[in-house]
Design a protein around this motif. Sequence first.
Motif, PDB file in Angstrom:
ATOM      1  N   SER A 268       0.835  -1.213   0.000  1.00 59.60           N
ATOM      2  CA  SER A 268       0.000   0.000   0.000  1.00 59.60           C
ATOM      3  C   SER A 268       0.863   1.253   0.000  1.00 59.60           C
ATOM      4  N   GLU A 269       1.922   1.238   0.801  1.00 60.39           N
ATOM      5  CA  GLU A 269       2.796   2.419   0.861  1.00 60.39           C
ATOM      6  C   GLU A 269       3.445   2.678  -0.494  1.00 60.39           C
ATOM      7  N   ILE A 270       3.834   1.598  -1.172  1.00 60.36           N
ATOM      8  CA  ILE A 270       4.444   1.772  -2.504  1.00 60.36           C
ATOM      9  C   ILE A 270       3.415   2.373  -3.462  1.00 60.36           C
ATOM     10  N   GLY A 271       2.189   1.856  -3.406  1.00 58.03           N
ATOM     11  CA  GLY A 271       1.123   2.387  -4.270  1.00 58.03           C
ATOM     12  C   GLY A 271       0.859   3.856  -3.994  1.00 58.03           C
ATOM     13  N   ASP A 272       0.865   4.225  -2.707  1.00 58.75           N
ATOM     14  CA  ASP A 272       0.632   5.633  -2.343  1.00 58.75           C
ATOM     15  C   ASP A 272       1.760   6.524  -2.879  1.00 58.75           C
ATOM     16  N   GLN A 273       2.985   6.041  -2.719  1.00 56.44           N
ATOM     17  CA  GLN A 273       4.123   6.846  -3.191  1.00 56.44           C
ATOM     18  C   GLN A 273       4.088   6.993  -4.711  1.00 56.44           C
ATOM     19  N   MET A 274       3.804   5.898  -5.398  1.00 58.22           N
ATOM     20  CA  MET A 274       3.724   5.954  -6.867  1.00 58.22           C
ATOM     21  C   MET A 274       2.669   6.969  -7.303  1.00 58.22           C
ATOM     22  N   THR A 275       1.534   6.928  -6.640  1.00 63.41           N
ATOM     23  CA  THR A 275       0.426   7.809  -7.006  1.00 63.41           C
ATOM     24  C   THR A 275       0.834   9.275  -6.843  1.00 63.41           C
ATOM     25  N   LYS A 276       1.402   9.570  -5.663  1.00 62.94           N
ATOM     26  CA  LYS A 276       1.779  10.955  -5.373  1.00 62.94           C
ATOM     27  C   LYS A 276       2.830  11.459  -6.370  1.00 62.94           C
ATOM     28  N   ARG A 277       3.813  10.636  -6.626  1.00 65.05           N
ATOM     29  CA  ARG A 277       4.926  11.109  -7.464  1.00 65.05           C
ATOM     30  C   ARG A 277       4.552  11.143  -8.953  1.00 65.05           C
ATOM     31  N   LEU A 278       3.689  10.224  -9.379  1.00 67.45           N
ATOM     32  CA  LEU A 278       3.234  10.288 -10.785  1.00 67.45           C
ATOM     33  C   LEU A 278       2.395  11.542 -10.998  1.00 67.45           C
ATOM     34  N   ASN A 279       1.568  11.858 -10.017  1.00 71.87           N
ATOM     35  CA  ASN A 279       0.768  13.083 -10.134  1.00 71.87           C
ATOM     36  C   ASN A 279       1.676  14.318 -10.200  1.00 71.87           C
ATOM     37  N   GLN A 280       2.750  14.280  -9.401  1.00 67.99           N
ATOM     38  CA  GLN A 280       3.699  15.402  -9.428  1.00 67.99           C
ATOM     39  C   GLN A 280       4.374  15.508 -10.803  1.00 67.99           C
ATOM     40  N   ALA A 281       4.721  14.338 -11.356  1.00 67.17           N
ATOM     41  CA  ALA A 281       5.369  14.332 -12.682  1.00 67.17           C
ATOM     42  C   ALA A 281       4.425  14.940 -13.724  1.00 67.17           C
ATOM     43  N   ALA A 282       3.126  14.656 -13.584  1.00 62.15           N
ATOM     44  CA  ALA A 282       2.144  15.220 -14.529  1.00 62.15           C
ATOM     45  C   ALA A 282       2.099  16.739 -14.388  1.00 62.15           C
ATOM     46  N   THR A 283       2.061  17.205 -13.144  1.00 62.91           N
ATOM     47  CA  THR A 283       2.034  18.665 -12.911  1.00 62.91           C
ATOM     48  C   THR A 283       3.295  19.303 -13.483  1.00 62.91           C
ATOM     49  N   ASP A 284       4.436  18.679 -13.206  1.00 63.19           N
ATOM     50  CA  ASP A 284       5.717  19.261 -13.641  1.00 63.19           C
ATOM     51  C   ASP A 284       5.815  19.368 -15.158  1.00 63.19           C
ATOM     52  N   THR A 285       5.163  18.442 -15.875  1.00 64.40           N
ATOM     53  CA  THR A 285       5.288  18.438 -17.337  1.00 64.40           C
ATOM     54  C   THR A 285       4.068  19.062 -18.024  1.00 64.40           C
ATOM     55  N   GLY A 286       3.091  19.488 -17.236  1.00 66.61           N
ATOM     56  CA  GLY A 286       1.916  20.148 -17.817  1.00 66.61           C
ATOM     57  C   GLY A 286       0.990  19.190 -18.551  1.00 66.61           C
ATOM     58  N   GLN A 287       1.065  17.897 -18.225  1.00 65.51           N
ATOM     59  CA  GLN A 287       0.152  16.936 -18.848  1.00 65.51           C
ATOM     60  C   GLN A 287      -1.071  16.732 -17.953  1.00 65.51           C
ATOM     61  N   ASN A 288      -2.207  16.424 -18.585  1.00 68.10           N
ATOM     62  CA  ASN A 288      -3.438  16.284 -17.791  1.00 68.10           C
ATOM     63  C   ASN A 288      -3.620  14.839 -17.288  1.00 68.10           C
ATOM     64  N   MET A 289      -2.538  14.264 -16.808  1.00 67.63           N
ATOM     65  CA  MET A 289      -2.614  12.905 -16.265  1.00 67.63           C
ATOM     66  C   MET A 289      -3.002  12.966 -14.784  1.00 67.63           C
ATOM     67  N   ARG A 290      -3.986  12.153 -14.406  1.00 67.32           N
ATOM     68  CA  ARG A 290      -4.392  12.062 -12.987  1.00 67.32           C
ATOM     69  C   ARG A 290      -4.219  10.627 -12.562  1.00 67.32           C
ATOM     70  N   VAL A 291      -3.662  10.408 -11.399  1.00 65.67           N
ATOM     71  CA  VAL A 291      -3.482   9.039 -10.908  1.00 65.67           C
ATOM     72  C   VAL A 291      -4.337   8.867  -9.663  1.00 65.67           C
ATOM     73  N   GLN A 292      -5.166   7.845  -9.679  1.00 66.07           N
ATOM     74  CA  GLN A 292      -6.006   7.526  -8.508  1.00 66.07           C
ATOM     75  C   GLN A 292      -5.573   6.163  -7.990  1.00 66.07           C
ATOM     76  N   ASN A 293      -5.704   5.975  -6.678  1.00 67.26           N
ATOM     77  CA  ASN A 293      -5.316   4.671  -6.132  1.00 67.26           C
ATOM     78  C   ASN A 293      -6.104   4.322  -4.889  1.00 67.26           C
ATOM     79  N   ILE A 294      -6.126   3.051  -4.610  1.00 69.72           N
ATOM     80  CA  ILE A 294      -6.464   2.548  -3.280  1.00 69.72           C
ATOM     81  C   ILE A 294      -5.300   1.637  -2.947  1.00 69.72           C
ATOM     82  N   GLY A 295      -4.440   2.093  -2.058  1.00 70.57           N
ATOM     83  CA  GLY A 295      -3.260   1.308  -1.683  1.00 70.57           C
ATOM     84  C   GLY A 295      -2.471   0.903  -2.902  1.00 70.57           C
ATOM     85  N   SER A 296      -2.277  -0.400  -3.051  1.00 69.41           N
ATOM     86  CA  SER A 296      -1.359  -0.910  -4.081  1.00 69.41           C
ATOM     87  C   SER A 296      -1.915  -0.823  -5.491  1.00 69.41           C
TER      88      SER A 296
END
Length: 444
Positions: A336-364
């Motif tokens: 679950s922690e890995i899934g949470d980290q992936m979600t947070k950082r992928l969303n950040q990568a989307a913001t940083d690159t100006g892409q409209n990618m949204r990542v949603q998760n429940i744990g893993s």
Amino acid sequence: MRHKQSEVLFGRAMDVLVEGCSSASRGPMNYNPFPPYIREGRGSRVWDVDGNEYIDWQLSFGCLPMGHAHPKIVEVIQREVAGGTHFATALEVEVETAELMVSMLPHVDKVRFANTGTEACMTGVRMARGITGKRKILKFEGHYHGWYDGLLVSSNPQYVTSLGHPNDPVRIPDSSGLTPGSWEDTLVCVWNNVEALERVLRSHGHEIACIVMEGVMSNMGVIPPNPGYLKAVEALCREFEVLFYLDETVTGFRVAPGGVAELYGLKPDIVTYGKALGQGFPIAAIAGPNHIMESIEYGKVLHYGSHNAPRLGLFATKTMLEEMSRGNYAGYKKISEIGDQMTKRLNQAATDTGQNMRVQNIGSMFHPVFTDLDAITNYRDFCQTVNLAKYADFSQKMRDQGVFFSGNKILHNLSCTEHTQADIDTTIEAAGNALEQMSDNERI
Ligand SMILES: Cc1ncc(COP(=O)(O)O)c(C=O)c1O
């Protein structure tokens, strides 16, 4: 990356295998022009026949909470295979595995093993009909419960113009070859909307055997339930005397030791498990309290199967449950922690690159979708706003960098206990590159 051997294999495969593979999502439908043929996997990694190495986040669509060829699984299978593969008799390991499962599932008294989620769901629906004597079942738009005729209704993404009014969704068969009878008894409702469900139950509750649902939508990216929604569904089931059937094929033994039922404090009447349960072997289960499970005793509601409870698969299941439960269920916390980290950082990568990618998760379980909405909370938003072609482009660009994201545009990605911090960091860097490479006209 070279793909010569995969290309050659695909050529041969097309002569003897439909679509060159054995399930549509593995073939050219999702991999253009041909899929990478995977030769082996260890831990968080897989290698294809050309020797390309990938960090695997597809993980058999959720079947591998402990990753590939985990040493404990390899050890037990190597030891036990010499004792025979399958007897189709009662087994000690069957009892031990069921005891472990029941100890992790407070809402369950008994389990019955099957092979796949589809078989388990077929049985769950038949049990509901047998117990209640009612014929209709109610499912939700965008929820998938395997490929049994009666459940192949409104499971796929569709043009929003074909969905009908949310109060009376058009029931869309997912396949040719279905008889009208198989889906006429399957009512469809919009999900994550208590009022809509109550309206259907007021008109049809007396003829509905069960409400079957995924607790977290897992076949349309990852769509979590609205706060209080699942509890409200359970209460409505009680009020209208309809069985509450929670399909935990994806979420069971993954989002928490007790699955969605534990996470949201639910007491479903019927539950089905699969995927993670077998740690890569085809093991599924139907489960519930005694008064429900007794319906399949002696074939009153029929559930048979030559391959039910295969010996080797059960050893893998038992080992997986023991390992994931060690240290107060540390395995579940880790994924679950890995899934949470992936979600947070992928969303950040989307913001940083100006892409409209949204990542949603429940744990893993996590999934990137390309949408202009801040969040996807239901199937109709998914159908109307999610750009599937962009995901296909993104996941291909990830694979080109040695990161295997789900090739299926609507099926989510997952973490396992073997993913390392370095895997996460490498993946996030690859995602940044992929998003950066996506053309300017694809930006917000
Ligand atoms: C929620 C759910 N139920 C049932 C199934 C069917 O399971 P299987 O593919 O093992 O038949 C799936 C498969 O994706 C699923 O996601």
